[in-house]
Design an enzyme around this catalytic site. Structure first.
Site, mmCIF file in Angstrom:
data_model
loop_
_atom_site.group_PDB
_atom_site.id
_atom_site.type_symbol
_atom_site.label_atom_id
_atom_site.label_comp_id
_atom_site.label_asym_id
_atom_site.label_seq_id
_atom_site.Cartn_x
_atom_site.Cartn_y
_atom_site.Cartn_z
ATOM 1 C CE LYS A 107 -4.389 25.636 4.196
ATOM 2 N NZ LYS A 107 -3.560 24.628 3.525
ATOM 3 N N PRO A 167 7.593 12.632 8.785
ATOM 4 C CG PRO A 167 9.837 12.961 9.285
ATOM 5 C CD PRO A 167 8.831 11.884 9.047
ATOM 6 C CG MET A 192 0.987 20.363 18.567
ATOM 7 S SD MET A 192 -0.575 19.537 18.885
ATOM 8 C CE MET A 192 -0.035 18.023 19.670
ATOM 9 C CB ALA A 194 7.830 15.180 14.749
ATOM 10 C CG ASP A 220 3.173 6.459 14.762
ATOM 11 O OD1 ASP A 220 3.595 5.481 14.132
ATOM 12 O OD2 ASP A 220 2.258 6.380 15.621
ATOM 13 C CG ASP A 234 -3.331 15.273 9.777
ATOM 14 O OD1 ASP A 234 -4.553 15.227 9.788
ATOM 15 O OD2 ASP A 234 -2.596 14.741 10.616
HETATM 16 N N1 SAH Z 1 1.485 12.567 14.577
HETATM 17 C C1 SAH Z 1 2.515 13.557 14.478
HETATM 18 C C2 SAH Z 1 2.334 14.659 15.482
HETATM 19 C C3 SAH Z 1 1.091 15.475 15.262
HETATM 20 S S1 SAH Z 1 0.973 16.815 16.357
HETATM 21 C C4 SAH Z 1 3.877 12.884 14.641
HETATM 22 O O1 SAH Z 1 3.936 11.697 14.995
HETATM 23 O O2 SAH Z 1 4.890 13.508 14.381
HETATM 24 C C5 SAH Z 1 1.683 18.128 15.417
HETATM 25 C C6 SAH Z 1 3.041 18.497 15.962
HETATM 26 O O3 SAH Z 1 3.998 17.525 15.562
HETATM 27 C C7 SAH Z 1 3.588 19.795 15.440
HETATM 28 O O4 SAH Z 1 3.068 20.893 16.151
HETATM 29 C C8 SAH Z 1 5.060 19.628 15.674
HETATM 30 O O5 SAH Z 1 5.389 19.829 17.036
HETATM 31 C C9 SAH Z 1 5.238 18.151 15.387
HETATM 32 N N2 SAH Z 1 5.658 17.901 14.014
HETATM 33 C C10 SAH Z 1 5.031 17.177 13.081
HETATM 34 N N3 SAH Z 1 5.735 17.153 11.926
HETATM 35 C C11 SAH Z 1 6.834 17.887 12.132
HETATM 36 C C12 SAH Z 1 7.951 18.249 11.336
HETATM 37 N N4 SAH Z 1 8.088 17.845 10.080
HETATM 38 N N5 SAH Z 1 8.893 19.021 11.883
HETATM 39 C C13 SAH Z 1 8.799 19.438 13.165
HETATM 40 N N6 SAH Z 1 7.784 19.126 13.954
HETATM 41 C C14 SAH Z 1 6.798 18.371 13.460
#
Ligand code: SAH
Length: 463
Positions: free
Chosen positions: A271, A226, A384, A333, A304, A249
């Site tokens: 981007k 995260p 999201m 997250a 992840d 990403d």
């Molecule tokens: N693969 C990532 C998720 C990707 S989708 C994972 O496993 O965490 C993107 C979403 O993940 C964001 O919109 C948010 O809801 C969440 N997210 C990812 N990193 C985050 C963080 N540091 N803090 C809060 N939400 C996070």
């Protein structure tokens, strides 16, 4: 950074030091490691310094410093342990064009001498700009223990062998060769046969690498977690250490990208141009193209890679070209966020399942089994979910969820600017609108931060 670290060429140049006591000796011990011409000037000179002079390691002038003494000096040290005398001699040296260091006087020094780990020609310099000498000493002790004492010898012999290694193609092949030499075959040969064993070991190793078949590129799909670099797995760190190309990403933090191998090409796939996202097809093509070029590609995804990461599309692209790949999991997250609020994702007698859901999918707001989620005790981690908050709230209430169900939003999970907002289902949408969050946020439906929950339970008891 107020001080920029450089390695100064001092071979054959003058270094002048004013002072003849303990402070002078401490500096001289370091300076004698160099090939500079050392001159020590002081009316009183300690016996050890005299001994060094007798051994031809330095020259002494037994009087107070005078104008002209620092002419043509590259560096000058004022080490008299006397502020007034130090200021006097520093002014002379300064006027004569030397870079000046006054021992234990950071503010008036033009340069500082770092703590050194010496595996000549490999030198590690550690500086804290005077902020934390204890820390510098601890780092030095740690590195001293970690770097094999043979490293200097290996580097010296390795240097004479560099041209021979030109037969290997530049890039990964050459790098693999050297890393095997420095961390495996080299130390082993040195241990078995001493210095004379090192060159033959290099030759054998080079032969093996020349005859090895052309290595092909591969792709690691790596979870970056995260945001907190300490939440990376060791496997992820190792992959970043070896990567030729890192394609990341939008949500991967700069702190984590810093850990990638210095020569790695870093590509921001989140981007393009003025901020528009790169299309998935373009990302797939980029990964494939670099892997086919024989590179080790790290596809770095926030959290992840298997959670809302479009991983399968990328795997399909890679396998279509027979490119080997690995998946290195990361902390999603939801896991980091739930730790941040002191809760569990599942809990006996509360929820025996947890859902990871997305607020929107390719078709717009994502639909889920709202009826099941609306049951008491259910827990969902909503990814999201910022834009779709009103939709989710409406669906759950429509299917009979309790408006008082706790909801917690955690923004910037695990980062310095993490923010936790505790609310209820009824208040979800207005709370989010008011908070106007700019960073990534995850929403827990059915979970309150442990403290808030404890408070609510106490209140209920009194009610
Ligand atoms: N693969 C990532 C998720 C990707 S989708 C994972 O496993 O965490 C993107 C979403 O993940 C964001 O919109 C948010 O809801 C969440 N997210 C990812 N990193 C985050 C963080 N540091 N803090 C809060 N939400 C996070």
């Amino acid at each position: 950074m107020k001080h920029f670290p450089i390695f100064l060429a001092v071979e054959g140049r003058r270094i002048v030091l004013s002072g003849g006591g303990d402070a002078a000796m401490a500096k001289l011990r370091l300076l004698m490691k160099t090939q500079a011409h050392l001159t020590v000037i002081a009316p009183q000179i300690a016996d050890d310094i005299r001994k060094w002079a007798a051994q031809g390691k330095l020259r002494i002038i037994e009087r107070a410093m005078e104008p002209g003494d620092a002419l043509c000096a590259a560096l000058f040290y004022a080490a008299n342990e006397d502020d007034a005398e130090d200021a006097r001699v520093a002014a002379i040296a300064h006027a004569e064009g030397a870079l000046v260091n006054i021992v234990d006087n950071l503010a008036d020094s033009q340069f500082i001498t770092p703590a050194i780990v010496d595996r000549d020609p490999v030198t590690v310099a550690i500086g804290t700009e005077g902020a934390a000498p204890v820390l510098a000493r601890a780092i030095k002790a740690d590195l001293e223990a970690r770097l094999p004492t043979s490293l200097g010898v290996l580097a010296r012999i390795g240097k004479t062998f560099r041209h021979a290694v030109d037969v290997l193609p530049m890039g990964r092949k050459r790098r693999d060769f050297w890393s095997e030499f420095y961390f495996n075959h080299g130390p082993k040969a040195f241990e078995d046969k001493g210095e004379t064993g090192v060159l033959p070991a290099l030759e054998t190793l080079l032969d093996a690498h020349i005859t090895a078949k052309q290595s092909e590129g591969h792709v690691d799909f790596v979870g970056a977690g995260p945001g907190d670099p300490e939440l990376l797995t060791l496997k992820a760190r190792n992959a970043l250490d070896k990567a030729d190309v890192v394609i990341h990403d939008r949500l991967v933090t700069g702190e984590i990208l810093e850990l990638a191998r210095r020569e790695a090409i870093i590509i921001d796939a989140g981007k393009e141009g003025f901020g528009a996202s790169m299309s998935q097809a373009a990302i797939d093509a980029l990964i494939v193209q670099h892997a086919l070029d024989g590179h080790h590609v790290v596809r770095l995804k926030a959290g992840d890679p298997t959670v809302f990461g479009r991983l399968d599309e990328e795997i399909e692209a890679v396998t279509a070209h027979d490119i080997p790949y690995r998946i290195i999991p990361g902390i999603t997250a939801a896991s980091a966020a739930v730790a941040g609020i002191g809760q569990s994702l599942t809990k006996r007698n509360r929820n025996s399942a947890v859902r990871l859901i997305t607020g929107h999918d390719t078709k717009g707001y994502a639909d889920h089994d709202w009826k099941a989620l609306a049951q008491p005790g259910e827990v969902a981690a909503i990814y999201m979910g910022k834009k779709s908050a009103r939709f989710i709230q409406g669906r759950l209430l429509m299917h009979g969820a309790d408006p008082a169900t706790p909801v917690t939003i955690i923004e910037n999970v695990s980062r310095a600017d993490q923010q936790i907002i505790a609310t209820t289902l009824a208040q979800l949408e207005p709370t989010l609108t008011r908070a106007d969050l700019k960073g990534p946020a995850i929403t827990f439906y059915g979970l309150a931060p442990r403290d808030a929950q404890a408070r609510a339970e106490t209140l209920q008891e009194f009610a």
